[in-house]
Write an enzyme that holds these catalytic residues in place. Sequence first.
Site, mmCIF file in Angstrom:
data_model
loop_
_atom_site.group_PDB
_atom_site.id
_atom_site.type_symbol
_atom_site.label_atom_id
_atom_site.label_comp_id
_atom_site.label_asym_id
_atom_site.label_seq_id
_atom_site.Cartn_x
_atom_site.Cartn_y
_atom_site.Cartn_z
ATOM 1 N N ARG A 105 109.167 46.614 58.107
ATOM 2 C CA ARG A 105 108.935 45.021 57.627
ATOM 3 C C ARG A 105 109.596 44.259 58.528
ATOM 4 N NH1 ARG A 105 109.655 43.596 51.308
ATOM 5 N NH2 ARG A 105 107.546 44.485 51.394
ATOM 6 N N GLN A 135 100.050 46.738 50.567
ATOM 7 C CA GLN A 135 100.085 45.974 49.242
ATOM 8 C C GLN A 135 98.850 45.998 48.934
ATOM 9 O OE1 GLN A 135 102.911 44.658 47.464
ATOM 10 N NE2 GLN A 135 101.063 44.538 45.971
ATOM 11 N N CYS A 270 101.803 40.716 43.613
ATOM 12 C CA CYS A 270 102.451 41.586 44.389
ATOM 13 C C CYS A 270 103.733 41.910 43.986
ATOM 14 C CB CYS A 270 102.449 41.379 46.008
ATOM 15 S SG CYS A 270 103.165 39.864 46.249
HETATM 16 N N1 NVA Z 1 104.465 36.634 50.490
HETATM 17 C C1 NVA Z 1 105.738 37.207 49.985
HETATM 18 C C2 NVA Z 1 105.296 38.870 49.632
HETATM 19 C C3 NVA Z 1 106.511 39.741 49.103
HETATM 20 C C4 NVA Z 1 106.097 41.131 48.648
HETATM 21 C C5 NVA Z 1 106.754 37.370 50.976
HETATM 22 O O1 NVA Z 1 106.467 37.578 52.173
HETATM 23 O O2 NVA Z 1 107.931 37.220 50.665
HETATM 24 N N1 CP Z 2 105.490 43.694 46.934
HETATM 25 C C1 CP Z 2 106.387 44.148 47.801
HETATM 26 O O1 CP Z 2 106.301 44.580 48.790
HETATM 27 O O2 CP Z 2 107.810 44.358 47.200
HETATM 28 P P1 CP Z 2 109.137 44.471 47.932
HETATM 29 O O3 CP Z 2 109.294 43.231 48.633
HETATM 30 O O4 CP Z 2 110.111 44.755 46.662
HETATM 31 O O5 CP Z 2 108.857 45.727 48.755
#
Ligand code: NVA
Ligand code: CP
Length: 311
Positions: A105, A135, A270
Amino acid sequence: MKNVADFLSIADLSTDQFWSWLERAKALKEAWRAGGNQPILAGKSLALLFQKPSLRTRVSFEMGMTQLGGYAFYLSPQEIRLGERESVADVARVISGYVDGVMARVFDHQHLLELSKYASIPIINGLSDFNHPCQVFSDLFTLYEHWHWADLRGKHLVYVGDGNNVAHSLLYGCSKVGMDVTISSPPGYEVRPDVVAEALAQARRMGSKVNLEPDPQRAVAGADAIYTDVWTSMGQEEEQQTRKQVFPPYQVNESLVEASGNPDVVVLHCLPAHRGEEITDAVADGPHSLLFPQAHNRLHGQKAILAELLG
Ligand code: NVA
Ligand code: CP
């Protein structure tokens, strides 16, 4: 050219591949319900490399590996410091000698491309500034399951909110399976035009549609699914106050759900949710909400991804 497959974007899969992964998720969930999965990843290991916080992605990948007989471990943002403590290329070269796969990530999607370039093992995108493919793969699995395993073609998903990473993956994912997809974002916060163009080309091949409709009330008319996400994504915190001024008309509340005109419409998010901002409690906890089955299906969707890439 590496001889293993990554999962960095839904755009990289064919429709047939995408469907075979969905079927694999279904089979794995059925086996899990019937008592447990076979240890098909026994002896395999996965590093979970995070530059940002996570609940769902971290826990579902970790448990997914465990349930398939493999091993996963978490590396916090403080540990690797991708591209700071050492180059992304060197991280990729080194970690390739220790583990069978990496889920990462990252802030900058470029870092995933670099990891992929220099690693000799599969790299899985656990969210970047560009997209969030695991996701949306799991979300389409959730819809496939909710609609009783019927073909997804002809269904219409409407995304209301920021034109962000999740919206990009929805454009790729819906067009991949021939679902109509509409994106409703305020001016200045739209999805990337190159992603729209790619999704449109794919939708044409599938005989489905891609629409951009800035008016949320008009956008949701006839929707089978309404999807939203936070107004301010991780990494954009300094824009939060401005965004709070812009996004209120895009809140998914009972009146917007009603504007779909579909008594069976489902609502997706999500998560994490900022309740009272992009979604109200009444909708998140109401009869149309699929939020928690959706979150739980991250486990089953990602087990399919792991089985495909590491199996
Ligand atoms: N758009 C959000 C999704 C989190 C799962 C982010 O990038 O923070
Ligand atoms: N939806 C999602 O990716 O959640 P987290 O940021 O908690 O992993």
